[in-house]
Design a protein around this motif. Structure first.
Motif, mmCIF file in Angstrom:
data_model
loop_
_atom_site.group_PDB
_atom_site.id
_atom_site.type_symbol
_atom_site.label_atom_id
_atom_site.label_comp_id
_atom_site.label_asym_id
_atom_site.label_seq_id
_atom_site.Cartn_x
_atom_site.Cartn_y
_atom_site.Cartn_z
ATOM 1 N N GLU A 26 0.842 -1.214 0.000
ATOM 2 C CA GLU A 26 0.000 0.000 0.000
ATOM 3 C C GLU A 26 0.871 1.256 0.000
ATOM 4 O OE1 GLU A 26 -2.486 -0.676 3.422
ATOM 5 O OE2 GLU A 26 -4.145 -1.442 2.205
ATOM 6 N N ARG A 30 0.943 4.320 -2.775
ATOM 7 C CA ARG A 30 0.820 5.755 -2.468
ATOM 8 C C ARG A 30 1.998 6.540 -3.043
ATOM 9 N NH1 ARG A 30 -0.773 3.813 2.612
ATOM 10 N NH2 ARG A 30 1.282 4.263 3.487
ATOM 11 N N THR A 35 -3.104 6.433 -10.001
ATOM 12 C CA THR A 35 -4.501 6.317 -9.550
ATOM 13 C C THR A 35 -5.215 5.153 -10.231
ATOM 14 O OG1 THR A 35 -5.130 8.007 -11.151
ATOM 15 C CG2 THR A 35 -4.745 8.736 -8.890
ATOM 16 N N VAL A 107 -5.078 -1.290 -9.245
ATOM 17 C CA VAL A 107 -5.018 -0.022 -8.513
ATOM 18 C C VAL A 107 -6.145 0.857 -9.051
ATOM 19 C CG1 VAL A 107 -3.644 2.035 -8.002
ATOM 20 C CG2 VAL A 107 -2.529 -0.211 -8.179
ATOM 21 N N ARG A 111 -5.621 3.407 -4.886
ATOM 22 C CA ARG A 111 -5.460 2.406 -3.821
ATOM 23 C C ARG A 111 -5.490 0.991 -4.393
ATOM 24 N NH1 ARG A 111 -9.396 3.549 1.111
ATOM 25 N NH2 ARG A 111 -8.038 1.910 1.913
ATOM 26 N N ASP A 113 -7.010 -2.317 -5.061
ATOM 27 C CA ASP A 113 -8.439 -2.628 -5.160
ATOM 28 C C ASP A 113 -8.664 -4.079 -4.719
ATOM 29 O OD1 ASP A 113 -11.098 -2.441 -5.705
ATOM 30 O OD2 ASP A 113 -10.842 -1.639 -7.728
#
Lengths: 140, 140, 140
Positions: A26, A30, A35, A107, A111, A113
Motif C-alpha cells: 500500500e 501511495r 490512480t 489499482v 489504492r 483494489d
C-alpha cells in the motif's frame, strides 16, 4: 504512463513462515501516485512465494502442514535429485509452485483494489537469509 | 493510457462449481476501447479462483474430484485449525491456492488474445452467497 | 504507451519436458524498446505452463516425478472423465494447474527485472505437437 519500483528485503528467521506485506505494498502504491493501473508483487527468489489469502493464524498453520504433506522437507539426496547438488531445499522449490510466485492487483482511485478479506503475503519456504520482493506499479 | 474497471457478482448455488465468464470479460474489453494492453481478472474473495482451462464438463468433474482429494471438505476443527474459528471452509482456502487467484490476458487489436481452447473460469469453492470478480483493463 | 507482442512456437518431442525460454523473452523485451513496464508470458494451450524457477536438471526431474504423483498419466476413461472424450491428456490439464499458466515480470531500465536465479520456463505436459507461447510487453 507512470511507473514505480520498490524492492523489499525479507529476513525470515524460520525455515517456513508467512508474512503479511500488505502495508508495504500500500505504501508503494501511495508513493507511485498512480490512480489507475496494475501492481505486480513477486518473490525474486525461487524458494519463496507471494500470494493473497486470509490473515488468520489457524489457516496459516493449515497451509504449512498441507505443504509439508505435498512436498516434505527431506535434505537427503534420495527423495529429491535437486539435493544431490549440495542443496537441502528441494521441498521449498515445490511448495513455492503450489502457492505461486506473484500476484497482480488492480489499482483504482489510487489504492489497491482488494476484496474484503484479501491480504498480500510473502511465503518463505527456505528462510534464515535475506531475500527480496519486487513491487512494480504502472499506470496513470 | 486508458483503464476500465468492472466487477461481476457471482451467485453460485452449490458449494463448488466452475463457471465460464469469458463472455463477460470480452464485453468489458470491448467497453474499455483498449486495443493494446493487459486484462487482469481476479477473484476478490479468498475461497474462489479465476483460472483458464478447457470448457469440457468431464474435465470439470475431474478437477472437482482431484481438489477434493488434495484438500477434502471437513467442517470439523480436527483436520483444519481454520475451522476452529467457527468457519467450515478451510478446504476452500486450500483448493483456491491450487487453481490460483487471477489471470492476466493480453489484449491485442481490441480483443482478448486467447489460445484456441482457452476459456476463463470462475472457480467457486464455498458458494451459496454473492462474491465479486474484478476485471481491470489497462492500455491504449 | 508502447506495446509489443511476440508468439513463440514450441515443438517439444516428449510428452513432458521443461524448456528455458528466458533468452526469447529477453529478446522480445529488447525489441519492444520498453524501459519501464510489465511483461506477460503465458502458455496459449491448456496442457502447458509458463513458470519461473531454477535451471537445475535435478530439480526438473523432481518436478516431473512430483507432478506424475499428483496427477498420473492414465489414458483410460476410468480415472479421468475427460478421457471419455477420446482425449488421453486429462493428466496434463491437472499438471498445468499446479505449475500455472503465466508469469508477469517487471521490466526496469529496459531489461527483465529478475532475481538472481529466476529463469522463465515453458512446461510441456502433452507435447509432440506445436504449441504457442504469448509474450506481451507494455510500458514506456
Amino acid at each position: 504512463m507512470k511507473s514505480h519500483t520498490v524492492t523489499l528485503t525479507m529476513n525470515v528467521p524460520a525455515r517456513m513462515d508467512l508474512v503479511n506485506i500488505t502495508p508495504e505494498v500500500e505504501k508503494a502504491v501511495r508513493e507511485s501516485s498512480v490512480t489507475e493501473g496494475l501492481c505486480l508483487v513477486n518473490a525474486m527468489h525461487i524458494t519463496a512465494s507471494v500470494f493473497i489469502n486470509d490473515d488468520e493464524p489457524g489457516l496459516h498453520r493449515d497451509y504449512e502442514r498441507w505443504l509439508e504433506q505435498l512436498a516434505p522437507f527431506d535434505p537427503s539426496p534420495e527423495r529429491y535429485h535437486h539435493n544431490r547438488t549440495g542443496e537441502d531445499n528441494a521441498d521449498a522449490h515445490h511448495k513455492r509452485q503450489i502457492m505461486g510466485r506473484e500476484v497482480v492487483v488492480a489499482v483504482t482511485d489510487g489504492r489497491l483494489d482488494l476484496g474484503p478479506w484479501e491480504q498480500i503475503f510473502y511465503g518463505e519456504f527456505d528462510g534464515r537469509r535475506p531475500k527480496r520482493v519486487m513491487i512494480k506499479i504502472i499506470g496513470d
